[in-house]
Design a protein around this motif. Sequence first.
Motif, PDB file in Angstrom:
ATOM      1  N   VAL B  63       0.544  -1.143  -0.366  1.00 14.86           N
ATOM      2  CA  VAL B  63      -0.015  -0.309  -0.089  1.00 14.86           C
ATOM      3  C   VAL B  63       0.686   1.021  -0.098  1.00 14.86           C
ATOM      4  CG1 VAL B  63      -1.984  -1.099   0.724  1.00 14.86           C
ATOM      5  CG2 VAL B  63      -0.341  -0.091   2.326  1.00 14.86           C
ATOM      6  N   PRO B  64       0.609   2.565  -1.074  1.00 15.92           N
ATOM      7  CA  PRO B  64       1.152   3.786  -0.963  1.00 15.92           C
ATOM      8  C   PRO B  64       1.781   4.387   0.699  1.00 15.92           C
ATOM      9  CG  PRO B  64      -0.253   3.594  -1.861  1.00 15.92           C
ATOM     10  CD  PRO B  64      -0.992   2.651  -1.445  1.00 15.92           C
ATOM     11  N   SER B  65       0.340   3.947   1.491  1.00 12.18           N
ATOM     12  CA  SER B  65       0.329   4.559   3.184  1.00 12.18           C
ATOM     13  C   SER B  65       0.209   3.405   4.192  1.00 12.18           C
ATOM     14  CB  SER B  65       0.277   6.102   3.372  1.00 12.18           C
ATOM     15  OG  SER B  65       0.335   6.219   4.540  1.00 12.18           O
ATOM     16  N   ILE B  66       0.726   2.599   4.794  1.00 12.40           N
ATOM     17  CA  ILE B  66      -0.273   2.081   5.900  1.00 12.40           C
ATOM     18  C   ILE B  66      -0.809   2.953   7.152  1.00 12.40           C
ATOM     19  CG2 ILE B  66       0.470   0.878   8.294  1.00 12.40           C
ATOM     20  CD1 ILE B  66       2.441  -0.470   7.051  1.00 12.40           C
ATOM     21  N   TYR B  96       4.363   5.402  -2.015  1.00  9.61           N
ATOM     22  CA  TYR B  96       3.936   6.284  -2.681  1.00  9.61           C
ATOM     23  C   TYR B  96       5.130   6.448  -4.333  1.00  9.61           C
ATOM     24  CZ  TYR B  96      -0.402   8.017  -0.678  1.00  9.61           C
ATOM     25  OH  TYR B  96      -1.530   8.105   0.668  1.00  9.61           O
ATOM     26  N   SER B  97       6.487   5.434  -3.691  1.00  3.35           N
ATOM     27  CA  SER B  97       7.003   5.646  -4.497  1.00  3.35           C
ATOM     28  C   SER B  97       7.157   4.337  -5.814  1.00  3.35           C
ATOM     29  CB  SER B  97       8.017   5.466  -3.906  1.00  3.35           C
ATOM     30  OG  SER B  97       9.423   4.257  -4.126  1.00  3.35           O
ATOM     31  N   THR B 122       0.361   0.950 -11.498  1.00  5.72           N
ATOM     32  CA  THR B 122       1.104   1.956 -11.999  1.00  5.72           C
ATOM     33  C   THR B 122       2.963   1.986 -11.829  1.00  5.72           C
ATOM     34  OG1 THR B 122       1.627   4.197 -10.742  1.00  5.72           O
ATOM     35  CG2 THR B 122       0.141   3.784 -13.136  1.00  5.72           C
ATOM     36  N   HIS B 123       3.647   0.685 -12.253  1.00  6.96           N
ATOM     37  CA  HIS B 123       4.332   0.311 -11.644  1.00  6.96           C
ATOM     38  C   HIS B 123       5.665   0.558 -12.517  1.00  6.96           C
ATOM     39  CE1 HIS B 123       1.295  -1.564  -9.803  1.00  6.96           C
ATOM     40  NE2 HIS B 123       0.967  -1.987 -10.832  1.00  6.96           N
ATOM     41  N   THR B 185       1.353  12.370  -9.557  1.00  6.89           N
ATOM     42  CA  THR B 185       2.116  10.975  -9.565  1.00  6.89           C
ATOM     43  C   THR B 185       1.035   9.784  -8.197  1.00  6.89           C
ATOM     44  OG1 THR B 185       2.179  12.366  -7.138  1.00  6.89           O
ATOM     45  CG2 THR B 185       4.399  12.184  -7.581  1.00  6.89           C
ATOM     46  N   ASN B 186      -0.182  10.414  -8.997  1.00  4.80           N
ATOM     47  CA  ASN B 186      -1.507   9.950  -8.515  1.00  4.80           C
ATOM     48  C   ASN B 186      -1.702   9.097  -9.699  1.00  4.80           C
ATOM     49  OD1 ASN B 186      -3.533   9.509  -6.974  1.00  4.80           O
ATOM     50  ND2 ASN B 186      -2.477   9.843  -5.148  1.00  4.80           N
TER      51      ASN B 186
END
Lengths: 327, 327
Positions: B63-66, B96-97, B122-123, B185-186
Amino acid sequence: MRDVARMAQVSTMTVSRALTDPAKVSPDVRARVAEAVRAVGYVPNKLAGSLSSSRSRIIGLVVPSIENSLFASTVQGISDVLRRHDHQLMIADSGYSMEAEEAAIRAFLEQRVAGLILHDTTHTPAAVEMIRRSGVPVVENGTLVPDPLDMVVSYSNQDASRAMTLHLARLGYRRIGFVSLHAATNARSRDRQLGYRAALEEAGLPFEPALMLEMPGGLASGAEALLRLMEGPVVPDAIFFAGDVLAMGASLECARRGWPVPGKVAIAAFDNFDLLGHLVPPVTTLKLPRLEIGRRSAEVLLDRIQGRASGPLAVDLRFEIIHRAST
Amino acid sequence: MRDVARMAQVSTMTVSRALTDPAKVSPDVRARVAEAVRAVGYVPNKLAGSLSSSRSRIIGLVVPSIENSLFASTVQGISDVLRRHDHQLMIADSGYSMEAEEAAIRAFLEQRVAGLILHDTTHTPAAVEMIRRSGVPVVENGTLVPDPLDMVVSYSNQDASRAMTLHLARLGYRRIGFVSLHAATNARSRDRQLGYRAALEEAGLPFEPALMLEMPGGLASGAEALLRLMEGPVVPDAIFFAGDVLAMGASLECARRGWPVPGKVAIAAFDNFDLLGHLVPPVTTLKLPRLEIGRRSAEVLLDRIQGRASGPLAVDLRFEIIHRAST
DNA sequence: CGCCGCTCAGTTACCGATATCAAAAATCAT
DNA sequence: ATGATTTTTGATATCGGTAACTGAGCGGCG
C-alpha cells in the motif's frame, strides 16, 4: 541458483557468498556472479535460505484491529524501521480476542519469525507457553505492564489518564466525567480508569459512580455518552473521553446542539488525532507517542535479534498534555 | 518432527500426512500423532514445508501508506478473508514511490508469496518483469485500470468523480471547484480530474482552470485550498474535494469562520469517512467500497491460487453518492 | 483360490539455500 | 626460495518438511 553458478563458472556456495557477503569473494567473481544474476533473472529463495541458516528476516505483528487508525501509526513506525533494516512485516489482527491472538502467534511461530510485536498485554496461557518455548524475542506495546513477557515499549495509560484528570481538576473543574471503552476486555481501559480514580483522590474530589461510563468505540457512541452524562443525576462540568474517537463524537454533538464548550461542559480527549485541533473549539488532549512506539519496538527487537542487546527491557516513552480551548 | 514420529511410533511421512491431510491416515495413528504433537510441543516448520511443496500461504500486500485510514479498511478486508482461509499477510508500504514498491515486490517474491495485492496501478518496468517471470497472481486495487497486470478489483475513480460533479451540476451549482492530490504522482487523482472535466462538458459548464487545484493531503491543506479558491479570481459556488481528508479540513474551516454551508459555498467529499456525517452540516460524499475491495481482492486471489479460477478478471465494485446537507 | 484394487504406512529423493570443513591459491616473512 | 599465514573457492552434509513411488495387508470378485 544452480543456473547462476553455472553461468558464472563458480560453485553455488560462491554464488551464495557473493550475494550475502560480497566482501568474502574476489571482485572478479563478484562481477561475474552479478552479471549472471542479471542475465538469469535470478530471485533468491529466502525460504531455503532461512531454513538452512535458521535465521529469518520476518517480524510478526498482532494488533487488535487493523482498521483502527491509532494502531496504524504504530504499524507505520514499525514498518519504517524494518524496511530500513531489510526486514519484512507480517501482520495479523486479533479482533480484540485472546484466542485469535493465540492463533496468530502460532501461525507466526510456524513461519519462524525472528521476532514478535504484540499490541495486547494479556495472552492465553498456551500463547505464553509457545512463545517461551520458541525463544523468539517479543515486544509488547499496549501499556507499560509490570510483568512483561520479555520487552515492553509503551507509555503508562494509568499515568496519562491520571495526568489529564489532574489537569482538569487544576483548571477548576469539580465534577469530572470519565468515559472509556469496556474495561473487562481491555487492559488499557482498566489502567485509564485506575488513573482517573487515583487523580480524583489526589485532587480531593469525590468519586461519583454516575460520572463514569463505559461505551463501545465510535463517533455516535461518544455523542451518546455525552448526552447520557449531561442528562444524568450528576451533571458534569467537564468530561474526559479516554478512548478512541469518543471525544470527537461528543464535540461534534455539542456543535450540533449549539452547546458552548467549555461553557456548558469542558471536553478532553485521549489521543492526538489531527482532527481534534481543527474542531471548534479545538480539543484538549493527550499526545501519545504512537509512531515512536512503533519505531522503538522495531529497534529494540532488531537489537536483540542481532545480538546487540539481551535481557528484558522496558521503554517508557511518556506522553504530553496538549491544552486547547475546550477545557 | 522426528521426535513426534519417534514418540508416535511412525515415520515422519506419516506425521506429515496426519497433520496436513488427516483423512489419509487411520484414526488410531491420527490419535497417536496428535498426542505426540501435544507432548512434544511440536510447532511445524512452514518454511520447510513451503520449500518442499513450493506452495506458500502468504500473501504480499503493498500500500502507498499504512497510516492512511482509507487503505486501512481495505487491509482489514483482506486480513479478514485471509484469516478465514488460513493464510498470512505480509505488508509493506511504498510511500507513494514506484521504486520502493519494486523493492517490496522483490522482497515478497524472494519470500515466495502465493499472491500479491498492489494498491498502486503504475509500476516500474523491472517490477512488472519480475512479476511476469514469477507467475505469481496479482490483484491491483487502486482504480479500474484498462490494462491490468493480471486481475483488478476496484471502482472507477473517473466515473465516481464524474458522477459527483454531475450531481453538483444537477443541484444547480455552476462554478464547481475541484481539489485533488497531485496528479503527476497519483493515477487515482488523474482519473478523478478526467471525470471532473468530462462531467463539466456533459453538463455544459465551462472548464475554468482557476477552479481546479492540486494540494497535498491533510486537514490544513483542505482548509488552505478552500481559502485559495474563495479568494481566487473565480469564486466557486461549490467545491468538490476529491482526495483524502481535504473536505473535512475545508468544512472545519468554514465552521471556524462561520461561513454557512452550502449558503456561501457547497462542499462535497470523495470518501465515506464516518466523520463527514457528523459534521455541521453533514457533508455530501461518495461511498466507496473500501472494505469490500479488500475482501474481494483476497477472494479472487485465493480462487486463483487454489485453482478455482484462471485468467484475467476485472471486478467493478461501484460506488454510491451520499447526499447530505452540505450541497 | 488367486488376482485386482484399495487403504495405509514407509523409503528415498529432493526443494534451494547455508554451515562446515578442506583444499587451493595468493600473500607474507624470513 | 621456503614455509607459514591468509584469502578465496569448492565438496558435502544438512535444515525440516513433502512428492512420488513402493510394498504390505485386506476384502471382494469371478
